[in-house]
Design a protein around this motif. Structure first.
Motif, PDB file in Angstrom:
ATOM      1  N   GLY A 169       0.892  -1.205  -0.006  1.00  0.00           N
ATOM      2  CA  GLY A 169       0.265  -0.042  -0.052  1.00  0.00           C
ATOM      3  C   GLY A 169       0.791   1.455  -0.072  1.00  0.00           C
ATOM      4  O   GLY A 169       0.448   2.467   0.149  1.00  0.00           O
ATOM      5  N   ARG A 170       2.128   1.231   0.073  1.00  0.00           N
ATOM      6  CA  ARG A 170       3.006   2.365  -0.111  1.00  0.00           C
ATOM      7  C   ARG A 170       3.205   2.911  -1.431  1.00  0.00           C
ATOM      8  O   ARG A 170       3.549   2.018  -2.556  1.00  0.00           O
ATOM      9  N   TRP A 171       3.265   4.215  -1.501  1.00  0.00           N
ATOM     10  CA  TRP A 171       3.829   4.719  -2.799  1.00  0.00           C
ATOM     11  C   TRP A 171       5.114   4.266  -3.311  1.00  0.00           C
ATOM     12  O   TRP A 171       6.124   4.446  -2.414  1.00  0.00           O
ATOM     13  N   GLY A 172       5.473   4.070  -4.457  1.00  0.00           N
ATOM     14  CA  GLY A 172       6.868   3.696  -5.073  1.00  0.00           C
ATOM     15  C   GLY A 172       6.751   2.596  -5.984  1.00  0.00           C
ATOM     16  O   GLY A 172       5.819   2.552  -6.818  1.00  0.00           O
ATOM     17  N   ALA A 173       7.773   1.765  -6.071  1.00  0.00           N
ATOM     18  CA  ALA A 173       7.880   0.896  -7.156  1.00  0.00           C
ATOM     19  C   ALA A 173       8.207  -0.423  -6.438  1.00  0.00           C
ATOM     20  O   ALA A 173       9.095  -0.708  -5.512  1.00  0.00           O
ATOM     21  N   CYS A 174       7.589  -1.696  -6.821  1.00  0.00           N
ATOM     22  CA  CYS A 174       8.129  -2.919  -6.288  1.00  0.00           C
ATOM     23  C   CYS A 174       7.470  -3.936  -7.615  1.00  0.00           C
ATOM     24  O   CYS A 174       6.920  -3.592  -8.459  1.00  0.00           O
ATOM     25  N   ASN A 175       7.966  -5.149  -7.268  1.00  0.00           N
ATOM     26  CA  ASN A 175       7.916  -6.252  -8.522  1.00  0.00           C
ATOM     27  C   ASN A 175       6.243  -6.427  -8.652  1.00  0.00           C
ATOM     28  O   ASN A 175       5.512  -6.787  -9.677  1.00  0.00           O
ATOM     29  N   GLU A 176       5.384  -6.191  -7.308  1.00  0.00           N
ATOM     30  CA  GLU A 176       4.029  -6.608  -7.262  1.00  0.00           C
ATOM     31  C   GLU A 176       3.247  -5.664  -8.295  1.00  0.00           C
ATOM     32  O   GLU A 176       2.049  -6.069  -8.771  1.00  0.00           O
ATOM     33  N   LEU A 177       3.768  -4.385  -8.716  1.00  0.00           N
ATOM     34  CA  LEU A 177       2.983  -3.732  -9.712  1.00  0.00           C
ATOM     35  C   LEU A 177       2.510  -4.536 -10.964  1.00  0.00           C
ATOM     36  O   LEU A 177       1.760  -4.193 -11.605  1.00  0.00           O
ATOM     37  N   GLU A 178       3.347  -5.337 -11.377  1.00  0.00           N
ATOM     38  CA  GLU A 178       3.361  -6.257 -12.575  1.00  0.00           C
ATOM     39  C   GLU A 178       2.513  -7.401 -12.479  1.00  0.00           C
ATOM     40  O   GLU A 178       2.543  -8.530 -13.391  1.00  0.00           O
ATOM     41  N   ARG A 179       2.022  -7.740 -11.301  1.00  0.00           N
ATOM     42  CA  ARG A 179       1.354  -9.070 -11.015  1.00  0.00           C
ATOM     43  C   ARG A 179       0.314  -9.304 -11.997  1.00  0.00           C
ATOM     44  O   ARG A 179      -0.846  -8.419 -12.256  1.00  0.00           O
ATOM     45  N   ALA A 180       0.402 -10.544 -12.671  1.00  0.00           N
ATOM     46  CA  ALA A 180      -0.313 -11.102 -13.608  1.00  0.00           C
ATOM     47  C   ALA A 180      -1.748 -11.385 -13.182  1.00  0.00           C
ATOM     48  O   ALA A 180      -2.778 -11.519 -14.002  1.00  0.00           O
ATOM     49  N   GLN A 181      -1.835 -11.866 -11.954  1.00  0.00           N
ATOM     50  CA  GLN A 181      -3.122 -12.281 -11.352  1.00  0.00           C
ATOM     51  C   GLN A 181      -3.768 -11.290 -10.679  1.00  0.00           C
ATOM     52  O   GLN A 181      -4.878 -11.562 -10.244  1.00  0.00           O
ATOM     53  N   ALA A 182      -3.344  -9.893 -10.862  1.00  0.00           N
ATOM     54  CA  ALA A 182      -4.157  -8.960 -10.331  1.00  0.00           C
ATOM     55  C   ALA A 182      -5.489  -8.399 -10.934  1.00  0.00           C
ATOM     56  O   ALA A 182      -5.635  -8.899 -11.965  1.00  0.00           O
TER      57      ALA A 182
ATOM     58  N   ASP B  50       4.031   8.937 -13.557  1.00  0.00           N
ATOM     59  CA  ASP B  50       5.093   8.776 -12.510  1.00  0.00           C
ATOM     60  C   ASP B  50       5.185   9.841 -11.477  1.00  0.00           C
ATOM     61  O   ASP B  50       5.324  11.160 -11.876  1.00  0.00           O
ATOM     62  N   ARG B  51       4.859   9.431 -10.223  1.00  0.00           N
ATOM     63  CA  ARG B  51       4.552  10.394  -9.187  1.00  0.00           C
ATOM     64  C   ARG B  51       6.193  10.963  -8.610  1.00  0.00           C
ATOM     65  O   ARG B  51       6.302  11.837  -7.810  1.00  0.00           O
ATOM     66  N   ASP B  52       7.164  10.652  -9.172  1.00  0.00           N
ATOM     67  CA  ASP B  52       8.751  10.819  -8.834  1.00  0.00           C
ATOM     68  C   ASP B  52       8.947  11.584 -10.039  1.00  0.00           C
ATOM     69  O   ASP B  52       9.546  11.277 -11.136  1.00  0.00           O
ATOM     70  N   PRO B  53       9.107  13.204  -9.782  1.00  0.00           N
ATOM     71  CA  PRO B  53       9.951  14.055 -10.794  1.00  0.00           C
ATOM     72  C   PRO B  53      11.216  13.573 -11.437  1.00  0.00           C
ATOM     73  O   PRO B  53      11.711  14.161 -12.127  1.00  0.00           O
ATOM     74  N   GLY B  54      11.598  12.828 -10.255  1.00  0.00           N
ATOM     75  CA  GLY B  54      13.399  12.636 -10.617  1.00  0.00           C
ATOM     76  C   GLY B  54      13.534  11.446 -11.450  1.00  0.00           C
ATOM     77  O   GLY B  54      12.731  10.858 -12.147  1.00  0.00           O
ATOM     78  N   PRO B  55      14.737  10.660 -11.339  1.00  0.00           N
ATOM     79  CA  PRO B  55      14.927   9.633 -11.947  1.00  0.00           C
ATOM     80  C   PRO B  55      14.061   8.531 -11.790  1.00  0.00           C
ATOM     81  O   PRO B  55      14.183   7.269 -12.639  1.00  0.00           O
ATOM     82  N   GLY B  56      13.653   8.219 -10.710  1.00  0.00           N
ATOM     83  CA  GLY B  56      13.007   7.025 -10.130  1.00  0.00           C
ATOM     84  C   GLY B  56      11.568   6.890 -10.739  1.00  0.00           C
ATOM     85  O   GLY B  56      11.307   7.811 -11.321  1.00  0.00           O
ATOM     86  N   TYR B  57      10.912   5.935 -10.170  1.00  0.00           N
ATOM     87  CA  TYR B  57       9.417   5.648 -10.649  1.00  0.00           C
ATOM     88  C   TYR B  57       8.757   5.747  -9.392  1.00  0.00           C
ATOM     89  O   TYR B  57       9.020   4.690  -8.417  1.00  0.00           O
ATOM     90  N   MET B  58       7.681   6.245  -9.123  1.00  0.00           N
ATOM     91  CA  MET B  58       6.594   6.314  -8.037  1.00  0.00           C
ATOM     92  C   MET B  58       5.396   6.122  -8.535  1.00  0.00           C
ATOM     93  O   MET B  58       5.040   7.046  -9.364  1.00  0.00           O
ATOM     94  N   ALA B  59       4.677   4.869  -8.181  1.00  0.00           N
ATOM     95  CA  ALA B  59       3.206   4.478  -8.320  1.00  0.00           C
ATOM     96  C   ALA B  59       2.226   4.902  -7.373  1.00  0.00           C
ATOM     97  O   ALA B  59       2.842   4.658  -6.201  1.00  0.00           O
ATOM     98  N   ASN B  60       1.114   5.194  -7.368  1.00  0.00           N
ATOM     99  CA  ASN B  60      -0.153   5.209  -6.370  1.00  0.00           C
ATOM    100  C   ASN B  60      -0.423   3.905  -6.461  1.00  0.00           C
ATOM    101  O   ASN B  60      -1.189   3.399  -7.431  1.00  0.00           O
ATOM    102  N   PRO B  61      -0.137   3.014  -5.595  1.00  0.00           N
ATOM    103  CA  PRO B  61      -0.646   1.676  -5.710  1.00  0.00           C
ATOM    104  C   PRO B  61      -2.098   1.436  -5.469  1.00  0.00           C
ATOM    105  O   PRO B  61      -2.629   0.224  -5.943  1.00  0.00           O
ATOM    106  N   ASP B  62      -2.828   2.359  -5.139  1.00  0.00           N
ATOM    107  CA  ASP B  62      -4.340   2.547  -4.925  1.00  0.00           C
ATOM    108  C   ASP B  62      -4.941   2.562  -6.342  1.00  0.00           C
ATOM    109  O   ASP B  62      -6.236   2.482  -6.538  1.00  0.00           O
ATOM    110  N   SER B  63      -4.276   3.295  -7.393  1.00  0.00           N
ATOM    111  CA  SER B  63      -4.726   3.468  -8.541  1.00  0.00           C
ATOM    112  C   SER B  63      -4.531   2.483  -9.494  1.00  0.00           C
ATOM    113  O   SER B  63      -4.073   1.398  -9.385  1.00  0.00           O
TER     114      SER B  63
END
Length: 528
Positions: free
Chosen positions: A331-344, A379-392
């Protein structure tokens, strides 16, 4: 109405005639006369009236009897009570188009849902209720055009996220003052479930609440009923409901922040959380102008549905809470492997298929997805990283990709997404991958800000200016309160971002911060 429901209401009516209304004064000797003329200790229509789910031949009209809305029992006896209703062609109710009698039942907090039918298409009507010698204020609702009708335009509002403690509902009053609307779409967060708080922490630091919730966090049916009653006693919100028929659906705060299926944010046993859902869903039905098809069955109710506005517009109303899998990344904003879950899942298999079938078979010029959480891949991170809103939808990339590919591959006509939840205004274009946008976007999206949630806000924060600069698909961002005003013609889908100068005090002024449009046949957002 089903035969068994008709028989049950008839039986309840006979029992009521035999027993009387108890807490009501009934001077007449005729028991039928006594039932028809209750005397209330206080005005029973304190929660206003509402209309919803308009169709070419009618709409739902709603009210709830509550002489003492915040008290235990809300001033009503534990008995069924008859309520008369009228629908007229004129404001003076000289030309009655339909009338009847409904039963306000204690099992449903003495709420009344009347599915009015037999009216003419594309026409404005006026409605009201009567109980004993008491009469409600009148509401106004417009029927939808006839199926397949060729139309010059549709005009409607988009509202939601109305935290009672964080501001006054002047935006609702300003919406009610707009030129007559065909309907209003409420994307959710009609109530907030939290306990009373004197101060809340905003982005600008601690802020004093100008008004406060009654009671603690909502868990029981009585808790949710009292919370809805407190919100619905607001005169500005009542004016907004009385001005036009609403299409309603929910987001998270109608039950609990960030809930998904039978999971809450606190790790509660799903079996226990389902008890809370059951209470919340019953209270939601009791207070919304919904059809019988949405009647809750335990911790479940069907809110996804569609409505056609002639041949101009198909409205697909979605539920992005009840069928989704749990949030990724804890539930935390950011990036993780779970963003790509095929079963989501975001919509669940049945609702997703419903939507795909509706989009594929639609004869409409414009196809609208009326839902809750942002589809745009920002991308909620204006810098070089990537930040997703996991609730969206960015936290549910597999179902998001299925949706956008379906729209692209089936060449769905003029897809537009309407969204809320973010407490900010956004407009932009949808690509499979926002970090690597294709030459041509697949669809467009308009995100409505909140009515009050987040307090007064600001035009655009420095951080969001950086986020917008880093996301070329994001064409507009603003962080004031307000609502959307959409005007749709065969040639364009135009959205006015109507913003308030303040919600921290009554009497705020509304203005148009921006007006953007999507030309027919082009998935681009341009100045109107």
């Amino acid at each position: 109405m089903d035969d068994h429901i008709t028989r049950a209401l008839s039986l309840s009516r006979r029992r009521m005639l035999a027993a009387g209304l108890g807490a009501f004064l009934a001077p007449a000797l005729d028991p039928r006369q006594a039932m028809a003329q209750p005397v209330f200790a206080d005005y029973p229509f304190q929660l206003g009236v509402a209309a919803g789910d308009p169709a070419p031949d009618g709409f739902v009209i709603w009210t709830r009897l509550a002489p003492d809305p915040l008290a235990p029992g809300y001033g009503m006896p534990a008995r069924p009570v008859p309520v008369s209703w009228e629908v007229a062609e004129d404001e003076a109710f000289a030309r009655i188009a339909a009338k009847g009698e409904a039963v306000a039942r204690p099992e449903l907090a003495h709420a009344v849902h009347v599915e009015v039918a037999g009216l003419s298409p594309a026409r404005t009507y006026h409605y009201r209720f009567m109980a004993g010698a008491e009469r409600s204020l009148a509401g106004r609702a417009r029927t939808m055009p006839a199926a397949g009708a060729t139309l010059a335009r549709a005009r409607f509002g988009v509202v939601g996220c109305q935290h009672y403690e964080q501001g006054f509902y002047t935006a609702h009053r300003r919406l009610a003052e707009e030129d007559e609307l065909d309907f209003v779409f409420c994307y959710g967060d009609y109530i907030y479930e939290g306990r009373s708080a004197r101060v809340w922490n905003s982005a600008a630091g601690p802020q004093a609440n100008q008004r406060q919730h009654v009671g603690q966090e909502t868990y029981s049916l009585d808790d949710y009923r009292r919370r809805y009653a407190q919100y619905k006693m607001d005169a500005d919100l009542q004016a907004s409901h009385a001005a036009a028929a609403w299409f309603v659906t929910w987001d998270d705060h109608e039950i609990d922040n960030n809930w998904a299926a039978d999971l809450d944010q606190d790790g509660t046993d799903p079996a226990i959380f389902r008890l809370r859902q059951q209470s919340a869903m019953q209270a939601y039905y009791e207070h919304m102008p919904l059809r019988r098809s949405a009647f809750p069955a335990g911790p479940a109710m069907r809110l996804y549905r569609r409505a056609d506005y002639g041949s101009l517009l198909r409205l697909n109303l979605l539920d992005t809470r009840q069928y989704r899998t749990g949030q990724p990344c804890g539930g935390r904003w950011g990036a993780c492997n779970e963003l790509e879950r095929a079963q989501a899942e975001m919509l669940g298999a049945a609702q997703e298929q419903f939507l795909f079938d509706s989009l594929s078979s639609s004869p409409a010029r414009w196809n609208v997805l009326a839902q809750q959480v942002m589809v745009m891949d920002v991308d909620r991170d204006p810098g070089p990283g990537y930040m997703a809103n996991p609730d969206s939808w960015s936290g549910y990339r597999a179902p998001r990709a299925r949706l956008l590919r379906h729209i692209r591959d089936r060449q769905v006509s003029n897809p537009v997404v309407l969204t809320g939840d973010e407490h900010q205004n956004y407009a932009g274009e949808l690509h499979l991958n926002g970090r690597e946008p294709e030459r041509r976007a697949i669809a467009t999206e308009f995100v409505a800000t909140s009515i009050t949630s987040g307090g007064d806000g600001t035009d655009q924060s420095p951080r969001m200016a950086q986020v917008q600069a880093a996301n070329p698909q994001l064409k507009f961002n603003n962080s004031q309160r307000g609502y959307l005003l959409c005007e749709v013609t065969p040639e364009r889908f135009e959205t006015a971002f109507r913003v308030m100068d303040k919600v921290s005090a009554p009497g705020g002024a509304v203005s148009t911060r921006a007006k953007l449009a999507v030309p027919a046949g082009e998935a681009v957002v341009v100045p109107a």
